[in-house]
Structure formats: structure tokens, C-alpha cells
Design an enzyme around this catalytic site. Structure first.
Site, PDB file in Angstrom:
ATOM      1  N   GLY A 131       5.416  50.352  38.682  1.00  0.00           N
ATOM      2  CA  GLY A 131       6.138  49.719  37.589  1.00  0.00           C
ATOM      3  C   GLY A 131       7.532  50.293  37.451  1.00  0.00           C
ATOM      4  O   GLY A 131       8.145  50.687  38.430  1.00  0.00           O
ATOM      5  N   LEU A 132       8.002  50.342  36.208  1.00  0.00           N
ATOM      6  CA  LEU A 132       9.342  50.846  35.904  1.00  0.00           C
ATOM      7  C   LEU A 132      10.406  50.150  36.746  1.00  0.00           C
ATOM      8  O   LEU A 132      11.286  50.781  37.309  1.00  0.00           O
ATOM      9  CB  LEU A 132       9.430  52.361  36.129  1.00  0.00           C
ATOM     10  CG  LEU A 132       8.726  53.218  35.080  1.00  0.00           C
ATOM     11  CD1 LEU A 132       8.831  54.675  35.446  1.00  0.00           C
ATOM     12  CD2 LEU A 132       9.283  52.968  33.704  1.00  0.00           C
ATOM     13  N   CYS A 133      10.262  48.834  36.861  1.00  0.00           N
ATOM     14  CA  CYS A 133      11.312  48.113  37.565  1.00  0.00           C
ATOM     15  C   CYS A 133      11.652  46.840  36.792  1.00  0.00           C
ATOM     16  O   CYS A 133      11.725  45.756  37.352  1.00  0.00           O
ATOM     17  CB  CYS A 133      10.921  47.815  38.997  1.00  0.00           C
ATOM     18  SG  CYS A 133       9.272  47.183  39.184  1.00  0.00           S
ATOM     19  N   GLY A 134      11.789  46.994  35.500  1.00  0.00           N
ATOM     20  CA  GLY A 134      12.207  45.869  34.678  1.00  0.00           C
ATOM     21  C   GLY A 134      11.158  44.780  34.649  1.00  0.00           C
ATOM     22  O   GLY A 134       9.959  45.053  34.684  1.00  0.00           O
TER      23      GLY A 134
END
Lengths: 305, 136
Positions: free
Chosen positions: A89-92
Site C-alpha cells: 500500500g502507501l501509494c495513494g
């Protein structure tokens, strides 16, 4: 009102977070360059493959014995959706965008009374879709977590599985969902019909990639010798084309993921900076207020004497 | 008459060669054939084998290729191979895997014709392995 100590702790924690997001952004930028290079290196192959299949298919489209990979099974009842997303994750909104497109397609097909099956490539899409469509999942997601650099074999494995399922008659139409890499700040979720191969798509893509085509078109239309015959070549190449398309989708996805992460982490770093500024401001204000208060207490105490 | 042909050797991961060469021997499904300048247009699928390139300088470069097609037209040879590795870099493990696959294919073969083709392929791979081991 938070105490001075609370504020100080808060500032430190935001600073630590900012360091992490900053580092992640830089890592994503480095990975992005590599992913982009890989995607570009893979392009000539898929362009040429498309060109040759389009050429062969144009002559053979209506003939008997052409592989069902081109003609389809003649039915349109069971749809398999292959949803490619990232493992992390952590990709908008990268994963959410792909999942959203897939979800709307699932709803559309269901409303039309079709049977829908879903296969996820990448953990994140699976997590997003399983709550609503868990019963449609045919298997656990294909795991690419350990994969640092996507190689053709990975795509080949997935494609092999699709081809086997198709041969067994598990589905009639297969659609691939992935994210097209446009630029670092723009990734567009896309769907691509894999089986039966959609030729309109191939032809327009060829148009975009004109240089390769025009090269071949220079001379007079050549009378090819086909070895074995045209139909066999086409039937041999079509399943290979599935792997090529999957490979391209995975590479585009990898580049998009890094692009999206870079943008998201850039924003996060900036937001953290903003937050540190406001927190420092209120910390200083409060500190001054406290000093003033203490002074007033001392002075008024002295005056009282 | 043209002196050289333009060779494009492409694998899914990258473009391996794009240059003018003197001649190339291509392992087609129906047999190996040599491509020289002004060769007639041909489109063929590939069998696992060795693509031997004779450079303009006369030196020879060899690649192991598998799965794909070769197209000759207008003095241009395009080879699309699912796997293409310079022969020097081909490891024993890699060949063993190819041999295993060929054996599996052979077991799955449906008719006599297919079986004949596949066993030829297997023989070729085994020979290739032996040849490489001698070279090492």
C-alpha cells in the site's frame, strides 16, 4: 490545551514520520526509473507481436479452425476478470482505482446476468475486493511479493494458468485489469480483453507505434512463405500473446505503482512539513505565554511585598 | 544485391540485437534455414535451438532461442523469442530445465507426428548439453 511536553513529543513524532515518507519517496523514485526502463524495453516485443498477429488474423479471421483464442468460444456467459494490483500500500489511490474499475465492471456484468469469476494478482486488490465479491474469487491471489524485478516467467506462469482454464472451458471471456503508466503523476486504470483477443485494440495500438509498421510497408506487399501454414502460426502465437499482454500489464503496473507511491509520499512529506510548522508555532507561542505568566507571577508577588 | 541484412532479435525483456549482419541461421519449426541478403519473405515459428549470426566482420555470435517466430522481409530479419540468451551464458541448469519441459511435452504428445517432432527436439537439447559441457 496540550502541554508543552505533549507538543514537543508530537513535533518529534511528525519529524520521524516525515523522514520515513521522504525516504520512501526517494526509494520509489529510484525504483520508478528501473520499472520504467523495463516497461520500455518490453515494448518492441509486444508491438511486433501485435503487428504480426494482426496481419495474420486479418487474412484468417473468418476461416474454420482458427484458435478460440481469437474467435472466442461462441458464448459470452462466464467472465473471468484478472485484477492486477500492487502487493503493497502507501501509494495513494493506485490500488483503489484499479479495484474500483474492476468492481464497476463486476456489477455491470452481474446486472447483465453473466457469471463472473475473479482472479487477483497482487494482495492489495484482493483485500479491497474480497469483502464485497469474496464469493466470486476463484483462488487466493497470485503472490508476487517476493518478486523484486518482474520477469517474463512470472507473466508466463499466470498466462499458462489462464490458458489451462480456458482449455478446460472455465470461462468464455477474460479481461485484464491494470494501471496504464502515463506519467509519474498520471496513472490510468485500464481494462483489456485478453481472450478472445480484441483486434481493434491491437490495430489502434499499432497506429500509435507507426515506425515499426511503416518499415514493413515500404516495399511491395511481400508474398510470404509460411512455415508451417498461416493458421498454425497464428494458433501458435495467440497463446503466447496472452503471456505478452500479461507481462506488459505487470510492467506497466509496476511502473505505475512506483509513480503513484512517489507522488503520494511527496505529498505526505509536504504535509508533514506543514504540520511541523504549525506545531512549532503553537509550541513557541505557548512557551512564551508560560514565560510571561511566570514573570507576571514573580513581579506581582514582589509588588505585594 | 544487398550486402547485409538488418537483424532484430527481440525478447520480451529487452531488445538483444539490432544491427546489420552478413547471414543468420534460424531454427524454424520445420527445420533450420539460413537467411542471407535478398532472402524471400518467410514467416515461421521457432523451435528451441541455436540462432547463429555471422557478423559483417565474419565473427560468429550464437544465441539460444525458444518460442516465438521469425519473419524475413525486405532484407530485414525479425526474430521474436520468448527466451533468448547468448550461448556462452547458457547454464547447465537452464538446459536441464528445457530438457525437462521437452520430456513433459513429449509425454503429453497426442499423435505420432507430434511425438516425432518433439523427440527430435529433445534429442537436439541433449546434444546441445553435451556439446556445451565439452566446451566448458
Amino acid at each position: 490545551m496540550p502541554s508543552l511536553k505533549d507538543l514537543r513529543n508530537r513535533i518529534n513524532s511528525v519529524k520521524a514520520t516525515q523522514k520515513i515518507t521522504k525516504a520512501m519517496q526517494m526509494v520509489a523514485a529510484a525504483k520508478l526509473r528501473r520499472a520504467q526502463e523495463a516497461a520500455e524495453a518490453a515494448r518492441p516485443y509486444s508491438v511486433r507481436m501485435n503487428a504480426v498477429i494482426a496481419k495474420l488474423a486479418a487474412n484468417l479471421k473468418d476461416q474454420e479452425g482458427v484458435s478460440p483464442f481469437l474467435k472466442g468460444t461462441g458464448r459470452d456467459d462466464v467472465h473471468l476478470l484478472v485484477v492486477c494490483t500492487a502487493e503493497r500500500g502507501l501509494c495513494g489511490a493506485f490500488n483503489a482505482n484499479i479495484a474500483k474499475l474492476a468492481a464497476s465492471e463486476i456489477d455491470r456484468l452481474k446486472a447483465a446476468g453473466k457469471t463472473v469469476k475473479v482472479l487477483c494478482v497482487g494482495r492489495k486488490g484482493f483485500d479491497l475486493l474480497k469483502r464485497t465479491y469474496g464469493d466470486l474469487m476463484i483462488d487466493d491471489p497470485v503472490d508476487l511479493k517476493q518478486v523484486k524485478r518482474i520477469r517474463f516467467e512470472h507473466a508466463h506462469e499466470i498466462a499458462d494458468r489462464l490458458i489451462r482454464m480456458f482449455d478446460e472451458g472455465a470461462f468464455d471471456v477474460c479481461t485484464l485489469f491494470y494501471s496504464e503508466f502515463r506519467s509519474v503523476i498520471s496513472q490510468k486504470p485500464r481494462m483489456l480483453q485478453l481472450i478472445p483477443a480484441k483486434l481493434e485494440d491491437l490495430e489502434t495500438e499499432e497506429g500509435e507505434q507507426a515506425p515499426v509498421q511503416s518499415n514493413a510497408a515500404e516495399g511491395p506487399p511481400a508474398a510470404y512463405t509460411y512455415e508451417p501454414d498461416e493458421k498454425e502460426i497464428l494458433n501458435d502465437l495467440l497463446p503466447r500473446n496472452v503471456s505478452v499482454q500479461v507481462f506488459r500489464a505487470l510492467l506497466e503496473n509496476a511502473a505505475s505503482e512506483q509513480g503513484a507511491r512517489m507522488t503520494a509520499m511527496d505529498n505526505a512529506t509536504r504535509n508533514a512539513g506543514e504540520m511541523i510548522r504549525t506545531l512549532t508555532l503553537s509550541y513557541n507561542r505557548q512557551r512564551q505565554a508560560q514565560i510571561t505568566k511566570e514573570l507576571i507571577e514573580i513581579i506581582s508577588g514582589a509588588e505585594a511585598l | 544485391m544487398a550486402e547485409a541484412i538488418q537483424l532484430e532479435l527481440v525478447s520480451p525483456e529487452k531488445e538483444l540485437a539490432s544491427r546489420l549482419v552478413k547471414q543468420v541461421v534460424v531454427p524454424g519449426t520445420e527445420g533450420e534455414f539460413q537467411v542471407m541478403p535478398d532472402h524471400a519473405p518467410v514467416l515461421t515459428t521457432l523451435k528451441p535451438g541455436v540462432l547463429a549470426i555471422t557478423e559483417i566482420s565474419g565473427a560468429e555470435t550464437r544465441f539460444f532461442v525458444r518460442g516465438g517466430y521469425a519473419e524475413v522481409a525486405n532484407n530485414q530479419l525479425i526474430v521474436l523469442a520468448e527466451r533468448a540468451i547468448p550461448l556462452e551464458q547458457l547454464s547447465a541448469a537452464e538446459i536441464d530445465r528445457e530438457i525437462r519441459w521437452a520430456q513433459e511435452d513429449l509425454e503429453d504428445a497426442r499423435d505420432e507426428e507430434e511425438r516425432r517432432k518433439l523427440s527430435e527436439r529433445l534429442d537436439f537439447l541433449i546434444q546441445l548439453k553435451q556439446a556445451l559441457q565439452l566446451g566448458h
